[in-house]
Design a protein around this motif. Structure first.
Motif, PDB file in Angstrom:
ATOM      1  N   LEU A  49     -48.401  22.840 -41.324  1.00 24.30           N
ATOM      2  CA  LEU A  49     -49.383  23.068 -42.375  1.00 24.30           C
ATOM      3  C   LEU A  49     -49.010  22.203 -43.563  1.00 24.30           C
ATOM      4  N   ILE A  50     -50.012  21.698 -44.276  1.00 24.61           N
ATOM      5  CA  ILE A  50     -49.730  21.068 -45.561  1.00 24.61           C
ATOM      6  C   ILE A  50     -49.096  22.117 -46.462  1.00 24.61           C
ATOM      7  N   ASN A  51     -47.996  21.751 -47.116  1.00 24.51           N
ATOM      8  CA  ASN A  51     -47.371  22.602 -48.116  1.00 24.51           C
ATOM      9  C   ASN A  51     -47.161  21.753 -49.363  1.00 24.51           C
ATOM     10  N   THR A  52     -48.030  21.908 -50.338  1.00 24.78           N
ATOM     11  CA  THR A  52     -47.863  21.203 -51.600  1.00 24.78           C
ATOM     12  C   THR A  52     -47.664  22.225 -52.709  1.00 24.78           C
ATOM     13  N   PRO A  74     -45.418  18.530 -45.051  1.00 21.40           N
ATOM     14  CA  PRO A  74     -45.705  19.609 -44.111  1.00 21.40           C
ATOM     15  C   PRO A  74     -44.587  20.656 -44.052  1.00 21.40           C
ATOM     16  N   SER A  75     -44.960  21.881 -43.796  1.00 25.04           N
ATOM     17  CA  SER A  75     -44.021  22.907 -43.353  1.00 25.04           C
ATOM     18  C   SER A  75     -44.185  23.046 -41.844  1.00 25.04           C
ATOM     19  N   VAL A  76     -43.053  23.145 -41.142  1.00 24.73           N
ATOM     20  CA  VAL A  76     -43.071  23.257 -39.682  1.00 24.73           C
ATOM     21  C   VAL A  76     -42.075  24.316 -39.255  1.00 24.73           C
ATOM     22  N   ARG A  77     -42.268  24.857 -38.077  1.00 27.68           N
ATOM     23  CA  ARG A  77     -41.285  25.791 -37.521  1.00 27.68           C
ATOM     24  C   ARG A  77     -40.042  25.004 -37.094  1.00 27.68           C
ATOM     25  N   SER A  78     -38.867  25.542 -37.362  1.00 24.63           N
ATOM     26  CA  SER A  78     -37.626  24.836 -37.018  1.00 24.63           C
ATOM     27  C   SER A  78     -37.531  24.575 -35.525  1.00 24.63           C
ATOM     28  N   GLU A  79     -38.122  25.437 -34.722  1.00 23.20           N
ATOM     29  CA  GLU A  79     -38.072  25.278 -33.265  1.00 23.20           C
ATOM     30  C   GLU A  79     -38.792  24.016 -32.791  1.00 23.20           C
ATOM     31  N   ASP A  80     -39.668  23.465 -33.622  1.00 22.26           N
ATOM     32  CA  ASP A  80     -40.478  22.326 -33.208  1.00 22.26           C
ATOM     33  C   ASP A  80     -39.912  20.975 -33.655  1.00 22.26           C
ATOM     34  N   LEU A  81     -38.771  20.965 -34.340  1.00 20.21           N
ATOM     35  CA  LEU A  81     -38.260  19.724 -34.928  1.00 20.21           C
ATOM     36  C   LEU A  81     -38.088  18.608 -33.907  1.00 20.21           C
ATOM     37  N   SER A  82     -37.604  18.937 -32.728  1.00 19.50           N
ATOM     38  CA  SER A  82     -37.319  17.894 -31.735  1.00 19.50           C
ATOM     39  C   SER A  82     -38.578  17.177 -31.270  1.00 19.50           C
ATOM     40  N   SER A  83     -39.734  17.808 -31.381  1.00 22.51           N
ATOM     41  CA  SER A  83     -40.986  17.162 -30.983  1.00 22.51           C
ATOM     42  C   SER A  83     -41.720  16.545 -32.173  1.00 22.51           C
ATOM     43  N   ILE A  84     -41.161  16.712 -33.380  1.00 24.91           N
ATOM     44  CA  ILE A  84     -41.814  16.221 -34.591  1.00 24.91           C
ATOM     45  C   ILE A  84     -41.166  14.951 -35.117  1.00 24.91           C
ATOM     46  N   THR A  85     -39.834  14.923 -35.153  1.00 20.80           N
ATOM     47  CA  THR A  85     -39.127  13.780 -35.722  1.00 20.80           C
ATOM     48  C   THR A  85     -38.224  13.124 -34.691  1.00 20.80           C
ATOM     49  N   THR A 113     -43.588   8.341 -41.796  1.00 22.31           N
ATOM     50  CA  THR A 113     -42.552   9.310 -42.140  1.00 22.31           C
ATOM     51  C   THR A 113     -43.204  10.531 -42.775  1.00 22.31           C
ATOM     52  N   VAL A 114     -42.455  11.613 -42.791  1.00 21.24           N
ATOM     53  CA  VAL A 114     -42.878  12.833 -43.501  1.00 21.24           C
ATOM     54  C   VAL A 114     -41.675  13.409 -44.238  1.00 21.24           C
ATOM     55  N   ARG A 115     -41.965  14.054 -45.350  1.00 18.33           N
ATOM     56  CA  ARG A 115     -40.938  14.799 -46.091  1.00 18.33           C
ATOM     57  C   ARG A 115     -41.188  16.270 -45.789  1.00 18.33           C
ATOM     58  N   LEU A 116     -40.532  16.768 -44.750  1.00 16.34           N
ATOM     59  CA  LEU A 116     -40.908  18.074 -44.205  1.00 16.34           C
ATOM     60  C   LEU A 116     -40.003  19.197 -44.687  1.00 16.34           C
ATOM     61  N   GLN A 117     -40.525  20.418 -44.502  1.00 14.91           N
ATOM     62  CA  GLN A 117     -39.744  21.634 -44.675  1.00 14.91           C
ATOM     63  C   GLN A 117     -39.673  22.333 -43.329  1.00 14.91           C
ATOM     64  N   SER A 118     -38.467  22.448 -42.813  1.00 15.83           N
ATOM     65  CA  SER A 118     -38.243  23.188 -41.577  1.00 15.83           C
ATOM     66  C   SER A 118     -38.063  24.664 -41.920  1.00 15.83           C
ATOM     67  N   VAL A 119     -38.898  25.518 -41.338  1.00 17.07           N
ATOM     68  CA  VAL A 119     -38.923  26.941 -41.692  1.00 17.07           C
ATOM     69  C   VAL A 119     -38.378  27.771 -40.540  1.00 17.07           C
ATOM     70  N   THR A 120     -37.444  28.668 -40.844  1.00 22.75           N
ATOM     71  CA  THR A 120     -36.953  29.613 -39.844  1.00 22.75           C
ATOM     72  C   THR A 120     -37.537  30.997 -40.121  1.00 22.75           C
ATOM     73  N   SER A 121     -37.583  31.810 -39.101  1.00 26.09           N
ATOM     74  CA  SER A 121     -38.115  33.167 -39.254  1.00 26.09           C
ATOM     75  C   SER A 121     -37.202  34.019 -40.133  1.00 26.09           C
ATOM     76  N   LYS A 122     -35.943  33.633 -40.242  1.00 27.97           N
ATOM     77  CA  LYS A 122     -35.001  34.368 -41.099  1.00 27.97           C
ATOM     78  C   LYS A 122     -35.170  33.972 -42.556  1.00 27.97           C
ATOM     79  N   MET A 123     -35.365  32.678 -42.805  1.00 29.30           N
ATOM     80  CA  MET A 123     -35.450  32.170 -44.180  1.00 29.30           C
ATOM     81  C   MET A 123     -36.734  32.637 -44.861  1.00 29.30           C
ATOM     82  N   SER A 124     -37.863  32.529 -44.174  1.00 28.90           N
ATOM     83  CA  SER A 124     -39.152  32.887 -44.760  1.00 28.90           C
ATOM     84  C   SER A 124     -40.026  33.499 -43.660  1.00 28.90           C
TER      85      SER A 124
END
Length: 548
Positions: A499-502, A422-433, A469-480
């Motif tokens: 979102l699924i990101n494959t 999954p790709s997720v917003r970095s702001e949501d990490l604390s509620s995801i993992t 477990t998930v192998r996630l990508q944390s996305v910031t508004s600055k990075m992408s």
């Protein structure tokens, strides 16, 4: 000024080039992205030509990973090295360029320190082998890199051990080890298997570092066309369940690496650890490394395999010559998706058409397509450097449709044992993992499998593995910015924080480099939509109604 170009390919796979100018990494790409040969290990002529066309400097240093052939002790590797060196010297002569050779594992270590922006700490490198070394522990202080311990091929190789298990289970060695890690989550603990794995990979106590020994009557050294596992090893495991074998091998790998690392930390408390080398494609192992007492932060080199030693070799040369070095700002360092005009590409694919709108409208339209259950590719800007798709060469889909693990993998020709990421917003990490995000430097690059909260597992079953477990990508508004905005729109519409990101490729093909590659993949995989720029989207002509 001088341009420093790092080159990898000394071990015959994952060759790449990295260009530094003014102390900054300007371009980096694997040869496979342009040759379209998965894991291409030939001399990287195509990406070297790209690098040369990108530099304004006339004076060039070629920093090449690996020692010259006379210093290579393995016959099979010597042949690869001879071919690599012959091509390197020919190019250097044509360019009137200086050539500097950098030890393979030293280049891995420099790659790890560069991407971690680390000046003080420990570095662990491990792979099949490079220059006869399989595993090494380094200490870095300021720019000085000191080897603390290493194991050679005479001791056997952890990388070849796991590759041998991969091959024994019917997968491709040095390619499909991630499938073994994924399969391990389905296994049951078996005391007999654990005993066998302890016999194959031994740790014999010594004063500071244990002596690591991989039984070479079970695991052989790499030779083209010959299996890595011996007949005896195969016979030992023949009666056991494949998932149980995978689990026992994964557990033994984790135990050995963590014990060696623990001994290094006891000898030198650092707080920070960086890792590089093909072994650290293992996302479950990477999770465990931060559990070692004394490690406060773990960073995994995003290009952890041999593609990364191109950066490491160049950085090793630079760090010895200059203090004016800039930490990396992005991993989007490859060829631009639109190196060939989109209109020209579409002439070869008349089944697709182009839709242009404002950036805000493209973001909203993409989100609406995803909400309605469409698969949307994304092929924009420069490609990612390393083995992971981080949004610029990706396929996106809803993470709550668990059935897509079958039908989407089938479309892409892939093995369903591998979970989607999954790709997720970095702001949501604390509620995801449930892990502390500040302790892991790989959460933005899909290099660590982290445990997730029950709520996330319920909302996103298609990306949550059987071990939660998930192998996630944390996305910031600055990075992408665009990918973050698509995630944001999708969350606002559905309440789903991912979102699924494959990766945008079919099985056993490299990740797409250019729009032309993406169009071929879309045609073969029944993908009807693709974002190809801030204000442009490609769609299959007979699906025009979905744009309204």
């Amino acid at each position: 000024m001088t341009a420093v170009i790092g080159i990898s390919g000394d071990c015959g796979h994952n060759s790449a080039v990295a260009l530094f100018e003014d102390g900054k990494l300007k371009y980096a790409e694997s040869e496979e992205r342009l040759s379209r040969i998965k894991g291409d290990g030939s001399f990287p002529h195509r990406v070297l030509e790209k690098a040369l066309s990108s530099t304004r400097e006339k004076k060039i240093i070629l920093a090449a990973a690996g020692q010259p052939p006379s210093n290579v002790s393995v016959a099979e590797d010597a042949m690869e090295e001879i071919r690599f060196t012959e091509a390197l010297l020919k190019v250097a002569s044509e360019l009137d360029a200086e050539v500097i050779r950098v030890d393979h594992h030293r280049a891995h270590a420099r790659c790890a320190s560069y991407f971690a922006n680390m000046h003080d700490g420990l570095i662990l490198t491990a792979d099949g082998q490079g220059d006869g070394v399989t595993t090494a522990i380094w200490e870095i202080k300021e720019k000085h890199l000191k080897l603390q311990w290493h194991a050679t091929l005479n001791n056997g190789s952890l990388g070849f051990f796991f590759a041998a298990v991969t091959e024994l289970l019917g997968y491709r060695p040095l390619h499909d080890e991630g499938k073994v890690t994924a399969l391990a989550a389905y296994g049951q603990e078996n005391a007999e298997l654990d005993k066998i794995m302890r016999q194959i990979v031994r740790l014999d106590a010594r004063e500071q570092f244990s002596l690591m020994q991989v039984d070479q009557t079970a695991v052989s050294q790499w030779k083209t066309g010959q299996p890595l596992y011996t007949q005896g090893f195969g016979d030992m495991l023949a009666s056991y369940d494949h998932a149980d074998i995978a689990l026992a091998a994964q557990r033994r790998l984790e135990t050995v690496v963590m014990e060696l690392l623990g001994q290094a930390v006891n000898g030198h408390f650092s707080g920070r650890l960086a890792v590089a080398g093909g072994l650290f494609n293992n996302v479950r192992l990477n999770l465990r490394l931060a559990e070692v007492v004394g490690i406060e932060r773990l960073d995994i080199a995003p290009p952890m395999g041999d593609e990364g030693v191109a950066v490491g070799a160049a950085f090793d040369v630079l760090v010895c010559q200059s203090n004016m070095l800039s930490p990396p700002k992005t991993l989007y360092l490859g060829s631009h998706a639109l190196d060939t005009p989109i209109e020209q590409c579409l002439r070869s694919h008349p089944e697709f058409a182009l839709h242009c709108a404002s950036e805000a409208e493209i973001i909203k339209l993409t989100s609406q397509l995803l909400v309605s259950g469409e698969v949307v590719a994304r092929c924009v800007g420069p490609g990612e450097y390393g083995p992971r798709a981080l949004g610029n060469r990706s396929i996106l889909y809803r993470p709550d449709d668990v059935k897509c693990q079958e039908w989407l993998n089938h479309r892409l020709g892939r093995d369903p044992v591998m979970p989607f990421c999954p790709s997720v917003r970095s702001e949501d990490l604390s509620s995801i993992t449930t892990v502390d995000p500040h302790r892991y430097g790989g959460l933005n690059t899909m290099t660590v499998a982290v445990p997730v909260t029950p709520q996330f597992a319920q909302l996103c079953p298609a990306v949550t593995h059987v071990d939660k477990t998930v192998r996630l990508q944390s996305v910031t508004s600055k990075m992408s910015p665009q990918l973050w905005s698509i995630l944001n729109e999708f969350f606002n519409a559905t309440g789903i924080p991912a979102l699924i990101n494959t990766s945008l490729n079919r099985h056993r093909e490299p990740i797409c480099g250019m729009i032309e590659d993406a169009l071929k993949t879309m045609s073969a995989s029944q993908i009807d939509f693709a974002v190809v720029g801030d204000t442009t989207l490609i769609y299959r002509s007979d699906r025009y109604n979905m744009l309204n």
